[in-house]
Scaffold this active site. Sequence first.
Site, PDB file in Angstrom:
ATOM      1  N   SER A  61       0.569  -1.077  -0.311  1.00 26.63           N
ATOM      2  CA  SER A  61       0.242   0.400  -0.275  1.00 26.63           C
ATOM      3  C   SER A  61       1.477   1.268  -0.061  1.00 26.63           C
ATOM      4  O   SER A  61       0.287   2.335  -0.067  1.00 26.63           O
ATOM      5  CB  SER A  61      -1.006   0.094   1.488  1.00 26.63           C
ATOM      6  N   HIS A 101       1.747   4.057   6.984  1.00 30.68           N
ATOM      7  CA  HIS A 101       0.588   4.911   6.197  1.00 30.68           C
ATOM      8  C   HIS A 101       1.305   6.074   6.134  1.00 30.68           C
ATOM      9  O   HIS A 101       1.878   6.364   7.023  1.00 30.68           O
ATOM     10  CB  HIS A 101      -0.697   4.813   6.562  1.00 30.68           C
ATOM     11  N   ASP A 127      -7.710   5.823   4.836  1.00 33.34           N
ATOM     12  CA  ASP A 127      -8.048   4.625   5.782  1.00 33.34           C
ATOM     13  C   ASP A 127      -8.774   4.415   6.605  1.00 33.34           C
ATOM     14  O   ASP A 127      -8.820   3.714   7.503  1.00 33.34           O
ATOM     15  CB  ASP A 127      -6.822   4.722   7.401  1.00 33.34           C
TER      16      ASP A 127
END
Lengths: 194, 196
Positions: A61, A101, A127
């Site tokens: 990701s 992230h 998210d």
Amino acid sequence: MFSKESLVFWGLEDLSRMNFRQLIYQFLNFAMIVSSALMIWKGLMVVTGSESPIVVVLSGSMEPAFHRGDLLFLTNYEQEPIRAGEIVVFKVEGREIPIVHRVIKVHEKDDGSVKFLTKGDNNNVDDRGLYANGQAWLTRKDVVGRARGFVPFVGIVTIIMNDYPKLKVSTPFWDYLALLFLYIGNDKKRNALR
Amino acid sequence: MNLLVIALKILIDLAMHTAFARLNAVCAFNLSTLAALTFLCFASTFFNDYNTQVSINAANVVLKNVPDYIVSREKNDLGILKIDVTSDLEPLFNWNVKQLFLYLTAEYESKNNKLNQVVLWDKIIKRGEKALIKIKNEPLKYYFWDDGNGLLGHKNVTLYLSWNIIPNAGTLPRWVGTGTHRLTFPSEYTQMRTNF
């Protein structure tokens, strides 16, 4: 202690050739390797303030920045504020594996309390779909660490073992590890005798 | 006699060098060489300056007051604008820059929060790609939601471009470009339908 046959059966006939001192030496050598690894890990935890100072990237990701199997070094100093653009590692309730992230939104109050939103570089949406049900923001306590250093590819063994769990119990894998330890041990002994 | 013993010893040693030992030696040498080169790559770029000029502009600034249902039913301020960003990031690249992650942040103070940072737009530039940024009159990539009603009549919202340097190996520094834009919001909400 053990009969020679049983040692041969376990593939440890080398041990029958050793005397007591050599056995102890081999055992201590092994204990040394294990405990120094543990000491380094716990020491890093103290120095970095993070409960897991080194993590392996497990998902794509954050591509093309981080690929699966890349290694990240984390710190988690309380006094350093969370800011937009930095890469954090956080845990979400109900998910065991921490997520790596980027922070895209920060709202910090006068008392220093902060709420923020994250998104993976390679994802199209933020998210909120990954957070716990009804959770719209992350807070300071969700953070496990913040990415400070990057080394590519080194964690690939973890990925392989995750993708093929059978490998963990396979003999060739442990054979290789055992050989590695024996090799290190013998090397040291040889050097000591020289 | 001595020579013979030595020759014998060498022969035995060679025979003892099994395929595994050779393989191990080759792998170990390769790995340590790679590790050393990677470290040199990191060390040689550790003190680099990654700053450069950026010019940012904004137009068609309007403000709405609508609920962001993902967060709550309460109405929040939603800024809508078009942006221009111009910068040449070519000089930032070197042998230890794998990728630049560019992001345009709006930073401001509001009644609810001492500090707000909202990323409005971002872009990934990989090594070898064109690193000349020239966007004109582009809509925002992400919604400019405030945490409350702090944008109404706000006269000092700062827009700035930053980049996160993703190395081949090493630290992950973030730099803020020189050149910001001061954004002012109208003191009335628009009732018109707007294209985002």
